[in-house]
Scaffold this motif. Structure first.
Motif, short mmCIF file in Angstrom:
data_model
loop_
_atom_site.label_atom_id
_atom_site.label_comp_id
_atom_site.label_asym_id
_atom_site.label_seq_id
_atom_site.Cartn_x
_atom_site.Cartn_y
_atom_site.Cartn_z
N ILE A 320 0.83 -1.21 0.00
CA ILE A 320 0.00 0.00 0.00
C ILE A 320 0.86 1.25 0.00
CG2 ILE A 320 -1.62 1.36 1.38
CD1 ILE A 320 -2.74 -1.35 2.40
N SER A 321 1.85 1.29 0.89
CA SER A 321 2.63 2.52 1.09
C SER A 321 3.70 2.72 0.02
CB SER A 321 3.28 2.51 2.48
OG SER A 321 4.16 1.40 2.62
N GLN A 322 4.24 1.63 -0.50
CA GLN A 322 5.35 1.75 -1.44
C GLN A 322 4.96 1.37 -2.87
OE1 GLN A 322 8.84 -0.26 0.09
NE2 GLN A 322 8.45 0.43 2.17
N GLN A 323 3.71 0.93 -3.06
CA GLN A 323 3.20 0.59 -4.39
C GLN A 323 4.14 -0.38 -5.13
OE1 GLN A 323 2.49 4.39 -6.31
NE2 GLN A 323 0.59 4.68 -5.20
N TRP A 324 4.48 -1.45 -4.45
CA TRP A 324 5.36 -2.46 -5.03
C TRP A 324 4.74 -3.06 -6.29
CZ3 TRP A 324 7.05 -5.76 -0.20
CH2 TRP A 324 8.01 -5.04 0.52
N LYS A 325 5.55 -3.30 -7.28
CA LYS A 325 5.12 -4.00 -8.48
C LYS A 325 5.51 -5.48 -8.43
CE LYS A 325 3.45 -0.25 -10.28
NZ LYS A 325 1.99 -0.05 -10.33
N THR A 326 6.61 -5.76 -7.73
CA THR A 326 7.07 -7.14 -7.61
C THR A 326 6.13 -7.93 -6.71
OG1 THR A 326 9.37 -6.45 -7.86
CG2 THR A 326 8.99 -8.63 -6.90
N ARG A 327 5.81 -9.15 -7.09
CA ARG A 327 4.96 -10.02 -6.27
C ARG A 327 5.84 -10.95 -5.46
NH1 ARG A 327 2.35 -6.48 -6.54
NH2 ARG A 327 0.53 -6.10 -7.87
N ILE A 328 5.47 -11.14 -4.20
CA ILE A 328 6.29 -11.90 -3.26
C ILE A 328 5.50 -13.10 -2.75
CG2 ILE A 328 7.42 -11.84 -1.00
CD1 ILE A 328 8.05 -8.90 -1.54
N LYS A 329 6.17 -14.23 -2.72
CA LYS A 329 5.57 -15.48 -2.25
C LYS A 329 6.42 -15.98 -1.08
CE LYS A 329 4.11 -17.99 -5.53
NZ LYS A 329 4.07 -18.90 -6.70
N ILE A 330 5.78 -16.19 0.07
CA ILE A 330 6.49 -16.61 1.28
C ILE A 330 5.92 -17.95 1.74
CG2 ILE A 330 6.99 -16.06 3.70
CD1 ILE A 330 6.80 -13.10 2.94
N TYR A 331 6.81 -18.89 2.05
CA TYR A 331 6.42 -20.18 2.59
C TYR A 331 6.92 -20.28 4.02
CZ TYR A 331 5.58 -21.52 -2.27
OH TYR A 331 5.12 -21.58 -3.56
N ALA A 332 6.01 -20.37 4.97
CA ALA A 332 6.39 -20.48 6.38
C ALA A 332 6.81 -21.90 6.70
CB ALA A 332 5.22 -20.06 7.26
N GLN A 333 7.94 -22.02 7.39
CA GLN A 333 8.47 -23.34 7.73
C GLN A 333 7.75 -23.95 8.93
OE1 GLN A 333 11.20 -25.05 6.15
NE2 GLN A 333 10.60 -23.55 4.62
N PRO A 334 7.34 -25.21 8.84
CA PRO A 334 6.71 -25.89 9.98
C PRO A 334 7.74 -26.27 11.03
CG PRO A 334 6.96 -27.42 8.17
CD PRO A 334 7.44 -26.08 7.66
N GLU A 335 7.26 -26.60 12.20
CA GLU A 335 8.15 -26.94 13.33
C GLU A 335 7.74 -28.28 13.91
OE1 GLU A 335 8.98 -25.33 17.90
OE2 GLU A 335 7.59 -24.27 16.56
N VAL A 336 8.70 -29.15 14.17
CA VAL A 336 8.43 -30.46 14.76
C VAL A 336 8.23 -30.30 16.27
CG1 VAL A 336 9.31 -32.78 15.23
CG2 VAL A 336 9.75 -31.69 13.01
N ILE A 337 7.11 -30.82 16.78
CA ILE A 337 6.84 -30.85 18.21
C ILE A 337 6.99 -32.30 18.66
CG2 ILE A 337 5.19 -30.33 20.04
CD1 ILE A 337 6.04 -27.88 18.44
N PRO A 338 8.09 -32.64 19.31
CA PRO A 338 8.35 -34.03 19.69
C PRO A 338 7.27 -34.58 20.62
CG PRO A 338 10.32 -32.70 19.93
CD PRO A 338 9.19 -31.75 19.73
N GLY A 339 6.94 -35.85 20.42
CA GLY A 339 6.01 -36.53 21.30
C GLY A 339 6.50 -37.94 21.59
N LYS A 340 5.55 -38.84 21.86
CA LYS A 340 5.91 -40.21 22.21
C LYS A 340 5.20 -41.21 21.30
CE LYS A 340 6.63 -39.00 27.07
NZ LYS A 340 6.21 -39.25 28.47
N SER A 341 4.97 -40.81 20.05
CA SER A 341 4.21 -41.69 19.16
C SER A 341 5.06 -42.35 18.10
CB SER A 341 3.08 -40.89 18.48
OG SER A 341 3.60 -39.83 17.69
N LEU A 342 6.41 -42.14 18.18
CA LEU A 342 7.31 -42.76 17.20
C LEU A 342 8.28 -43.71 17.90
CD1 LEU A 342 8.20 -39.67 14.95
CD2 LEU A 342 6.55 -41.49 14.49
#
Length: 342
Positions: A320-342
């Motif tokens: 909005i503020s900078q009127q970017w023309k470039t399109r950006i794609k971001i992939y958020a990395q998942p995180e392993v939560i250890p448990g007792k099922s393996l």
């Protein structure tokens, strides 16, 4: 005097329907917008239906700019009416991050009727709306024409279009699935079944695709029974899993597609007296609350939902503020939560 809803709607950059919901105390309007509507009505009543300053006053115009979050709702109970409350933190983050940047915050829903859809599109294109975040978890390819009609800076949350035309903030579903498979393999499991819901949305499609690709990489051509489709709700998943267990041999491991599958399948395993990790090793994508199975510590993949919401708002503010023309794609990395099922 009687205040016209259309005057309030124009003043605040929202639809007449939103004004009506706010005035009548109906659900579907957040508290901030409701208060803005009531304050606007009081202002009009105090001034005999006339605003005390021009609508295009620069000071007021800046103050009234709005970020609108547009929820695509196909009634699949993923975003609206889910079985667990996954999205309160996300919507709160959108609200907080918008207000932090000096914007008003609005929330609208796209359902499946053409008239409702067109009304919301018109609302999004009002002059006082600065930008749109599309909460696109349930978005389908048939919804893409809606995006074309919105003439505002826009960020897609939880979806990406194949042409990359829009900024998007997504889950790295491939890494999530690969992490699950790596952990199962490290625990000595090779025969793995992927258990999924019957819901066909972007994230689930990407997870199934990643699972198939992983099998191919191991020189194992995916078979129909490698991916087992269960129900749409937790009770239905439980019942279908019980039936499956009664007619099929256990594999070495299960990968659960989402929290509904995790809860439904664990319930079915318990009913059949099948313990993990003794008889089968299991892992799930997306967290389930500890209170549901306090004694069963499932190894899980945490998806950063609220963090992605904050990034989406930051990216939209930049556009909005900078009127970017470039399109950006971001992939958020998942995180392993250890448990007792393996």
């Amino acid at each position: 005097m009687k205040i016209k809803m259309v005057d309030v709607a124009k003043r605040l950059g929202i639809s007449k329907a939103t004004v009506s919901l706010a005035v009548n105390g109906k659900p579907g309007v957040n508290e901030q917008t409701r208060q803005k509507v009531l304050e606007c009505i009081k202002e009009l009543e105090k001034n005999n239906g006339v605003f005390p300053e021009p609508l295009n006053s620069p000071e007021k115009e800046a103050h009234r700019r709005m970020i609108k979050v547009l929820i695509i709702n196909h009634r699949r109970r993923v975003v609206c009416d889910p079985e667990l409350d996954l999205w309160t933190d996300v919507l709160h983050t959108f609200d907080t991050e918008a207000r932090k940047r000096g914007y008003l915050y609005g929330l609208s829903y796209i359902n499946e009727t053409e008239d409702e859809t067109n009304a919301v599109i018109d609302e999004c294109n009002m002059p006082l709306v600065a930008g749109i975040i599309v909460f696109a978890t349930e978005m389908q390819t048939t919804d893409y024409p809606i995006l074309e009609k919105i003439q505002k800076p826009m960020v897609l949350y939880d979806h990406e279009t194949p042409d990359g035309k829009y900024n998007s903030i997504c889950i790295d579903n491939e890494t999530a699935v690969r992490s699950c498979l790596d952990l199962l393999h490290q625990s000595g499991v090779s025969n793995i079944k992927y258990l999924c819901t019957g819901k066909n949305i972007y994230n689930f499609q990407k997870r199934r695709e990643a699972f198939r690709n992983a099998l191919i990489a191991q020189d194992h051509m995916p078979a129909k029974n490698d991916i087992i489709e269960l129900g749409y709700t937790i009770p239905a998943i439980t019942e279908q899993m019980l039936a499956w267990l009664d007619h099929n041999a256990l594999p070495e491991g299960f990968l659960f597609e989402n929290y509904q599958v995790s809860i439904g399948v664990i319930t079915a395993l318990r009913k059949r007296g099948i313990k993990f990790p003794e008889r089968i090793k299991v892992i799930g994508i997306d967290e389930i609350p500890d209170y549901i199975f306090p004694a069963s510590k499932l190894t899980q993949i945490r998806i950063p939902h609220a963090e992605r919401a904050a990034i989406a708002m930051e990216l939209l503010d930049k556009e909005i503020s900078q009127q970017w023309k470039t399109r950006i794609k971001i992939y958020a990395q998942p995180e392993v939560i250890p448990g007792k099922s393996l």
